[in-house]
Design an enzyme around this catalytic site. Sequence first.
Site, PDB file in Angstrom:
ATOM      1  N   HIS A 223      30.976  37.378 -18.918  1.00 23.91           N
ATOM      2  CA  HIS A 223      30.456  37.767 -17.603  1.00 23.91           C
ATOM      3  C   HIS A 223      28.925  37.630 -17.653  1.00 23.91           C
ATOM      4  O   HIS A 223      28.418  36.530 -17.834  1.00 23.91           O
ATOM      5  CB  HIS A 223      30.959  39.178 -17.280  1.00 23.91           C
ATOM      6  CG  HIS A 223      30.759  39.625 -15.858  1.00 23.91           C
ATOM      7  ND1 HIS A 223      30.437  38.777 -14.838  1.00 23.91           N
ATOM      8  CD2 HIS A 223      30.848  40.860 -15.285  1.00 23.91           C
ATOM      9  CE1 HIS A 223      30.334  39.456 -13.696  1.00 23.91           C
ATOM     10  NE2 HIS A 223      30.566  40.731 -13.947  1.00 23.91           N
ATOM     11  N   HIS A 269      34.075  28.209 -13.317  1.00 26.39           N
ATOM     12  CA  HIS A 269      34.038  29.531 -12.699  1.00 26.39           C
ATOM     13  C   HIS A 269      35.447  29.885 -12.261  1.00 26.39           C
ATOM     14  O   HIS A 269      36.236  28.994 -11.922  1.00 26.39           O
ATOM     15  CB  HIS A 269      33.093  29.516 -11.482  1.00 26.39           C
ATOM     16  CG  HIS A 269      32.805  30.879 -10.953  1.00 26.39           C
ATOM     17  ND1 HIS A 269      33.590  31.489 -10.018  1.00 26.39           N
ATOM     18  CD2 HIS A 269      31.819  31.759 -11.261  1.00 26.39           C
ATOM     19  CE1 HIS A 269      33.092  32.694  -9.757  1.00 26.39           C
ATOM     20  NE2 HIS A 269      32.022  32.888 -10.499  1.00 26.39           N
ATOM     21  N   ASP A 324      24.609  30.327 -14.567  1.00 26.67           N
ATOM     22  CA  ASP A 324      24.044  30.584 -15.892  1.00 26.67           C
ATOM     23  C   ASP A 324      23.553  29.318 -16.583  1.00 26.67           C
ATOM     24  O   ASP A 324      22.792  29.386 -17.554  1.00 26.67           O
ATOM     25  CB  ASP A 324      25.101  31.259 -16.775  1.00 26.67           C
ATOM     26  CG  ASP A 324      25.656  32.515 -16.128  1.00 26.67           C
ATOM     27  OD1 ASP A 324      24.845  33.332 -15.669  1.00 26.67           O
ATOM     28  OD2 ASP A 324      26.891  32.662 -16.065  1.00 26.67           O
TER      29      ASP A 324
END
Length: 384
Positions: A223, A269, A324
């Site tokens: 996460h 994702h 990210d």
Amino acid sequence: MSEIIFEVTKQHLETGLRGYPVGYCTTSSVDAQKGLSYVGHSISEFGKKDPVEIIYMLIHGREGESKEVALLSQDLQKRASLSDKVMKSIQGLPKEGHPMKLFSSAILIAGMLESTGDYKEDCLNIIAKIPLIAATVIAHHAGWELNKSKPELGYMENFNQMLAVPNANPDELLNIFKVFNILHYDHGGGNLSAFVGKSVASGLEDMYGSLASSMCALAGPRHGKANQDCLEFTKVMLEHLGENASVSEVEELLKEKLKNKELIYGFGHAVLRVEDPRASIFYEMASELYADHPLIRMAMLLREAGPKVLKENPKVSNPYPNVDAISGALLTAGGFPFPEYYTVLFGLSRIVGIAVQIVYERCTARDGKGVAIYRPKYFYKGNS
Ligand code: MLT
């Protein structure tokens, strides 16, 4: 007869509740193709707004007039302090372990000493206090001096000046901190930290305890900590291939890593099936501001090479970069080369969305009765 919206089969068990409908979210939603929207507006509209404008929107479900936003800003400024006892307790936390452990502990400590027990009040209180909590944790852990809090400077302006990051250009870094903050406020109702925070609150734990647990959820590498790990991955790629690497060299190295069953960070994702629009905003900023920085160059090469390589594997449902993949490289290029604090920055932001979601579930849902205590069903299987 009630409408069937999702049929559960045995194949759905042990899949982390992937795609199960659970309830309603008033703040944001994530569409597989369009990505994140805050109260119905695509995230791509918000990169250049002020944080408090977006916070207003998430709390009230609509854009605020400038007067209304100014009032919220003043209210947050009044609520932004922490008692000496809270400050000293945070500054007395052990420095061993990941800074996210200090961050979650700091939120619990603030709650022990300052919770009002009222979800709506504490939503505003924690949103106001969290820049000071995060700056105190980072400065304490890093051994930096913490400047006195001056909330009147502005929400992220104050965070930036409290931290006064060594060797950074404060204006440049403020710009990045602001965008980072806005892009991470919320990501639908079902991301792990939001789900955990709401579950804990459903047992009527107070706002601070619920948010401390959600920050423990965010701390995991699948996460929130993915932003730190992605940067390490980008650095490893850069070390291997050097500053003049080409796309085809990056492609080859990625293929080799996949062959060796190594992880490729920054792609895919649970919900999205396109490049994460939050990543697209960061890529644009990065190429405008730091196109020549070696880590940004590598992140751009990965953006190009990653999907090509991952698309070759039919099992990969989303070969595109997520947020990210670039956020850490941008923070580094902008003057914050301290990856162990990246998840704290994520938490500083995500507290906002989760706190507002908790208020909805506790105070508004089911005509004010609140969502029932979370209690899903598990089938007994024994040890066999
Ligand atoms: C997030 O921002 O929470 C992550 O993209 C993870 C998720 O949405 O599940």
